[in-house]
Design a protein around this motif. Structure first.
Motif, PDB file in Angstrom:
ATOM      1  N   SER A 198      31.127 -11.896  12.223  1.00 46.66           N
ATOM      2  CA  SER A 198      30.444 -13.573  13.012  1.00 46.66           C
ATOM      3  C   SER A 198      29.667 -13.812  14.198  1.00 46.66           C
ATOM      4  CB  SER A 198      31.782 -13.945  13.545  1.00 46.66           C
ATOM      5  OG  SER A 198      31.544 -15.119  14.248  1.00 46.66           O
ATOM      6  N   LEU A 199      29.056 -14.887  14.543  1.00 46.92           N
ATOM      7  CA  LEU A 199      27.860 -14.568  15.456  1.00 46.92           C
ATOM      8  C   LEU A 199      28.143 -16.206  16.101  1.00 46.92           C
ATOM      9  CD1 LEU A 199      24.541 -14.654  13.825  1.00 46.92           C
ATOM     10  CD2 LEU A 199      25.393 -13.121  15.287  1.00 46.92           C
ATOM     11  N   HIS A 200      29.941 -16.116  16.402  1.00 40.70           N
ATOM     12  CA  HIS A 200      30.395 -17.535  16.731  1.00 40.70           C
ATOM     13  C   HIS A 200      31.361 -16.815  18.294  1.00 40.70           C
ATOM     14  CE1 HIS A 200      29.189 -21.126  14.499  1.00 40.70           C
ATOM     15  NE2 HIS A 200      29.992 -20.015  13.791  1.00 40.70           N
ATOM     16  N   LEU A 201      31.082 -16.774  19.946  1.00 41.68           N
ATOM     17  CA  LEU A 201      30.823 -16.357  20.554  1.00 41.68           C
ATOM     18  C   LEU A 201      33.051 -16.411  20.958  1.00 41.68           C
ATOM     19  CD1 LEU A 201      30.478 -14.606  22.936  1.00 41.68           C
ATOM     20  CD2 LEU A 201      30.021 -16.912  24.294  1.00 41.68           C
ATOM     21  N   ASP A 202      33.345 -17.431  20.449  1.00 42.33           N
ATOM     22  CA  ASP A 202      34.731 -17.320  21.018  1.00 42.33           C
ATOM     23  C   ASP A 202      35.478 -16.125  20.016  1.00 42.33           C
ATOM     24  OD1 ASP A 202      34.117 -19.288  22.921  1.00 42.33           O
ATOM     25  OD2 ASP A 202      34.840 -21.153  21.656  1.00 42.33           O
ATOM     26  N   ASP A 203      34.810 -16.798  19.123  1.00 40.72           N
ATOM     27  CA  ASP A 203      35.323 -15.488  17.123  1.00 40.72           C
ATOM     28  C   ASP A 203      35.101 -14.379  18.253  1.00 40.72           C
ATOM     29  OD1 ASP A 203      36.302 -18.175  16.412  1.00 40.72           O
ATOM     30  OD2 ASP A 203      34.558 -17.821  15.316  1.00 40.72           O
ATOM     31  N   VAL A 204      34.594 -13.910  18.823  1.00 42.83           N
ATOM     32  CA  VAL A 204      33.822 -12.482  19.171  1.00 42.83           C
ATOM     33  C   VAL A 204      34.734 -12.578  20.440  1.00 42.83           C
ATOM     34  CG1 VAL A 204      31.866 -10.792  20.095  1.00 42.83           C
ATOM     35  CG2 VAL A 204      31.367 -12.565  17.998  1.00 42.83           C
ATOM     36  N   LEU A 205      35.188 -12.922  20.726  1.00 45.02           N
ATOM     37  CA  LEU A 205      35.118 -12.288  22.324  1.00 45.02           C
ATOM     38  C   LEU A 205      37.172 -12.660  21.949  1.00 45.02           C
ATOM     39  CD1 LEU A 205      34.582 -14.711  25.027  1.00 45.02           C
ATOM     40  CD2 LEU A 205      33.795 -12.201  24.585  1.00 45.02           C
ATOM     41  N   GLU A 206      37.517 -12.887  20.576  1.00 46.26           N
ATOM     42  CA  GLU A 206      38.775 -13.444  20.742  1.00 46.26           C
ATOM     43  C   GLU A 206      39.093 -11.712  19.635  1.00 46.26           C
ATOM     44  OE1 GLU A 206      41.603 -14.780  20.571  1.00 46.26           O
ATOM     45  OE2 GLU A 206      40.713 -16.335  21.827  1.00 46.26           O
TER      46      GLU A 206
ATOM     47  N   SER B  60      30.884  -0.574  23.881  1.00 45.01           N
ATOM     48  CA  SER B  60      28.750  -0.778  23.463  1.00 45.01           C
ATOM     49  C   SER B  60      28.965  -1.402  22.631  1.00 45.01           C
ATOM     50  CB  SER B  60      28.378   0.467  23.308  1.00 45.01           C
ATOM     51  OG  SER B  60      29.268   1.190  22.441  1.00 45.01           O
ATOM     52  N   HIS B  61      29.764  -1.454  21.299  1.00 42.96           N
ATOM     53  CA  HIS B  61      29.304  -2.350  19.960  1.00 42.96           C
ATOM     54  C   HIS B  61      29.928  -3.666  20.313  1.00 42.96           C
ATOM     55  CE1 HIS B  61      28.926   0.387  17.105  1.00 42.96           C
ATOM     56  NE2 HIS B  61      29.852   1.441  17.438  1.00 42.96           N
ATOM     57  N   ALA B  62      30.642  -3.933  20.904  1.00 40.83           N
ATOM     58  CA  ALA B  62      31.542  -5.373  21.724  1.00 40.83           C
ATOM     59  C   ALA B  62      30.361  -5.762  22.922  1.00 40.83           C
ATOM     60  CB  ALA B  62      32.954  -4.888  22.776  1.00 40.83           C
ATOM     61  N   ALA B  63      29.824  -5.040  23.429  1.00 40.93           N
ATOM     62  CA  ALA B  63      28.507  -5.821  24.568  1.00 40.93           C
ATOM     63  C   ALA B  63      27.959  -6.246  23.526  1.00 40.93           C
ATOM     64  CB  ALA B  63      28.426  -4.434  25.285  1.00 40.93           C
ATOM     65  N   LEU B  64      27.271  -5.111  22.571  1.00 35.85           N
ATOM     66  CA  LEU B  64      26.045  -5.957  21.364  1.00 35.85           C
ATOM     67  C   LEU B  64      26.828  -6.905  20.446  1.00 35.85           C
ATOM     68  CD1 LEU B  64      24.580  -2.812  20.385  1.00 35.85           C
ATOM     69  CD2 LEU B  64      23.489  -4.538  21.866  1.00 35.85           C
ATOM     70  N   ALA B  65      28.167  -7.333  20.208  1.00 33.96           N
ATOM     71  CA  ALA B  65      28.228  -8.378  19.713  1.00 33.96           C
ATOM     72  C   ALA B  65      28.380  -9.868  20.679  1.00 33.96           C
ATOM     73  CB  ALA B  65      29.973  -7.845  18.802  1.00 33.96           C
ATOM     74  N   ILE B  66      28.817  -9.163  21.672  1.00 32.84           N
ATOM     75  CA  ILE B  66      29.042 -10.196  22.412  1.00 32.84           C
ATOM     76  C   ILE B  66      27.459 -11.155  22.711  1.00 32.84           C
ATOM     77  CG2 ILE B  66      29.620 -10.949  25.107  1.00 32.84           C
ATOM     78  CD1 ILE B  66      31.836  -8.960  24.161  1.00 32.84           C
ATOM     79  N   GLU B  67      25.998 -10.364  23.042  1.00 27.73           N
ATOM     80  CA  GLU B  67      25.215 -10.426  23.700  1.00 27.73           C
ATOM     81  C   GLU B  67      24.307 -11.116  21.799  1.00 27.73           C
ATOM     82  OE1 GLU B  67      22.054 -11.427  25.983  1.00 27.73           O
ATOM     83  OE2 GLU B  67      23.974 -10.725  26.130  1.00 27.73           O
ATOM     84  N   ASN B  68      24.375 -10.278  21.073  1.00 23.49           N
ATOM     85  CA  ASN B  68      24.501 -11.621  19.774  1.00 23.49           C
ATOM     86  C   ASN B  68      24.692 -12.391  19.704  1.00 23.49           C
ATOM     87  OD1 ASN B  68      22.907  -9.158  19.220  1.00 23.49           O
ATOM     88  ND2 ASN B  68      24.790  -8.262  18.116  1.00 23.49           N
ATOM     89  N   ALA B  69      26.344 -12.922  20.051  1.00 25.97           N
ATOM     90  CA  ALA B  69      27.126 -13.817  19.418  1.00 25.97           C
ATOM     91  C   ALA B  69      26.460 -15.142  20.500  1.00 25.97           C
ATOM     92  CB  ALA B  69      28.093 -13.966  20.179  1.00 25.97           C
ATOM     93  N   ARG B  70      26.007 -14.668  22.101  1.00 28.87           N
ATOM     94  CA  ARG B  70      25.296 -15.682  23.080  1.00 28.87           C
ATOM     95  C   ARG B  70      24.272 -15.624  22.782  1.00 28.87           C
ATOM     96  NH1 ARG B  70      26.702 -12.621  28.647  1.00 28.87           N
ATOM     97  NH2 ARG B  70      27.786 -13.605  29.658  1.00 28.87           N
ATOM     98  N   LEU B  71      23.027 -15.105  21.836  1.00 32.03           N
ATOM     99  CA  LEU B  71      22.092 -15.642  21.591  1.00 32.03           C
ATOM    100  C   LEU B  71      21.643 -16.275  20.401  1.00 32.03           C
ATOM    101  CD1 LEU B  71      20.170 -11.970  21.733  1.00 32.03           C
ATOM    102  CD2 LEU B  71      19.791 -13.954  23.352  1.00 32.03           C
TER     103      LEU B  71
END
Length: 584
Positions: free
Chosen positions: A146-154, A325-336
């Motif tokens: 997913s690239l939607h930030l809320d989904d990634v955080l969940e 480390s994976h989570a940070a990249l996923a969050i940043e990708n969703a942010r971008l």
């Protein structure tokens, strides 16, 4: 570049140059220096108006990268932070010059993922290690689904609870301890307060130091056992890790229980590092290293347990760090991704704004037997602060005006619209252009800030050649009469600076064959790649070479010459406007 040479380059320190076409070029750094700028003499040439001729120097010395800005006009940015002096570079640092967003450089010390493969060779194929490896791979796929930030955080908070077997979890985003925002949490009782209660002391410690923390038995840890959150919530075991973008240097982690004296000594941000880290011993008496300040901390993940049946171990922490480390990249990708969507939305809105602004400018010009007139405008951005107007009065006089609002972009465009509406309103109510400028000046002073002033030239031409004008601090228009060039000055200060200013009406008489050029400074100050200005002399050369052309063709020739001079560079430094008038 052939495959063999590219492989050799990527094995050592190198720059990855990503251009606007999505292609990567690899430039070696071992034992050498790479200079970057607009000039062809640089090892890397970037044609962008915000890149200086010699912009930056990148080198690899003493087993480390170094970047030096060469007094560039628009700055050098490493991970979006401006470089103010010689600065060390870390693996995967992103380098941007000025506003050249389509040409990004990435500094790397070695081939990507080579550390991961070396570590993978050392992993013991135990059932626990294989379970951790499989879990991290599955979680990595889920996070990137997913690239939607809320989904990634969940997904992150659900995954961390499953991975660490924690009772509670919370994710906070922010760059410093005083501005952390809770984004998502699980299993916290918030019935007695608006915010979930957790060990804020541990979180602050992780944010401040940039290092992970594990409290194997929180009630026995002398550093935190006295904290209200530890005692009041009866917390037995706690872990908190930073969310980082990039790799971090090796840093021992302090643990407190004797049975947890073995732990990971190598935490590399990759999928299988947790299982490798869990098999390596590390003494709990090791010192705490200062955090690597070159890495971007975007937040922390915190978990705890109140049950005494299972304490977190150093192996849990190693797994937790790898997950982070994976989570940070996923969050940043969703942010971008969300930023890109918002940017596209803004671009669409700006395109509509550009169309509206352009529609406010005249595109059809009076066809008169005694005079020809044509105007053209090109904003530096999608909207700009240049203004011109041409209209025929009821009595047959021809009025025209050119204005240049300070600044560029949306703020300048809004002031430009205000200038246009106020000028047209006042010009229709008053015959005297000097009085018109005085009233427009008062209007702008009352409704804009002093830094949003406008230079302005307003003129009126009658069929018999009678010519009056006011130059309010504008670039002097050029009147070409045979071989002579007269510059039209006089009138007063720019509009919008000071209230109560008066303006003087200037008088002249135009003759058949006279050619008048009214322009903004974007015409003469247009730059080539070496930052040379187009200038008035080049403008006159183009005009004199095309005197037999119509005013429309002549104006278009000038703009074509400016585009050729600047090598067609997008993003000109200033709005460009030219109004050309020829008396028959």
């Amino acid at each position: 570049m052939d495959d063999t040479h590219e492989t050799n380059v990527r094995d050592g320190p190198h720059l990855v140059v990503q251009n606007e076409d999505g292609q990567d070029t690899y430039m070696p750094l071992a034992g050498g220096v790479v200079t970057v700028g607009r000039r062809t003499s640089n090892e890397l040439q970037i044609l962008d108006p915000t890149v200086s001729r010699e912009h930056v120097r990148v080198s690899y010395v003493d087993d480390g990268g170094l970047i030096e800005d060469l007094s560039s006009t628009h700055g050098t940015f490493v991970n979006d932070i401006r470089v103010t002096g010689p600065q060390a570079l870390s693996h995967n640092d992103r380098i941007r010059l000025g506003r050249a967003n389509n040409n990004i450089m990435i500094f790397r010390t070695h081939r990507e993922f080579s550390d991961l493969m070396k570590t993978a060779d050392e992993i013991e194929p135990t059932a626990e290690n294989l379970r951790n490896l499989w879990a991290l791979l599955e979680i990595s796929k889920a996070l990137n689904s997913s690239l939607h930030l809320d989904d990634v955080l969940e997904k992150v908070i659900e995954a961390v609870l499953a991975l660490t077997r924690a009772e509670r979890g919370i994710l906070l985003l922010g760059e410093d301890a005083d501005h952390m925002e809770i984004e998502v949490q699980r299993n916290f009782d918030t019935s007695g307060s608006d915010e979930p209660r957790y060990s804020s002391t541990v979180v602050r410690d992780v944010v401040t130091t940039g290092e992970p923390r594990i409290l194997t038995d929180a009630l026995q840890d002398e550093r935190f056992s006295g904290q209200d959150s530890i005692v009041g919530l009866n917390l037995r075991t706690v872990m908190c890790v930073p969310l980082r973008l990039g790799h971090r240097r090796l840093a021992p982690v302090r643990t407190t229980a004797a049975d947890d004296a073995t732990a990971a000594s190598d935490h590399i941000a990759a999928a299988s590092v947790a299982t490798a880290a869990a098999t390596e011993a590390m003494q709990s008496s090791g010192g705490e290293a200062a955090p690597d300040s070159d890495l971007n901390l975007i937040g922390v993940i915190y978990v705890d347990r109140r049950s005494p049946t299972r304490f977190f171990t150093a192996q849990d922490l190693a797994l937790f760090e790898s997950f982070a480390s994976h989570a940070a990249l996923a969050i940043e990708n969703a942010r971008l991704f969300e930023e890109a969507v918002e940017k596209r939305r803004m671009e669409n809105e700006m395109e509509v704004a550009r169309e509206i602004q352009q529609s406010l400018l005249p595109h059809e010009f009076p066809e008169l037997s005694w005079v020809s007139i044509y105007g053209f405008n090109e904003p530096a951005r999608q909207v700009g602060g240049d203004y011109y107007d041409v209209y025929l009065r009821d009595n047959g006089d021809l009025d025209f005006a050119v204005g240049d609002v300070s600044g560029k972009g949306v703020p300048a465009s809004l002031v430009m619209s205000t200038l246009q509406s106020s000028f047209l309103a006042e010009a229709s109510a008053h015959e005297n252009l000097a009085k018109v400028c005085e009233r427009v000046n008062e209007f702008l002073v009352q409704r804009t800030r002093p830094e949003r002033y406008a230079t302005f030239f307003a003129a009126r031409l009658q069929p018999d050649g009678t010519f009056v004008y006011v130059n309010a601090g504008h670039n002097p228009p050029m009147l070409l009469r045979g071989d002579e060039v007269h510059r039209l000055t006089g009138g007063g200060l720019p509009l919008g600076l000071f209230k109560g200013r008066t303006y003087e009406l200037q008088h002249d008489k135009l003759e058949s064959g006279d050619l008048l050029l009214v322009f903004t400074d974007g015409v003469t100050e247009a730059n080539d790649p070496d930052e040379n200005e187009f200038g008035e002399e080049r403008l006159l050369e183009v005009v004199r070479a095309n005197l037999d052309c119509s005013v429309q063709v002549l104006t278009e020739k000038v703009f074509a010459a400016i585009a050729e001079f600047s090598l067609g560079l997008h993003n000109p430094h200033d709005d460009i406007t030219l109004v050309t008038v020829r008396v028959h």
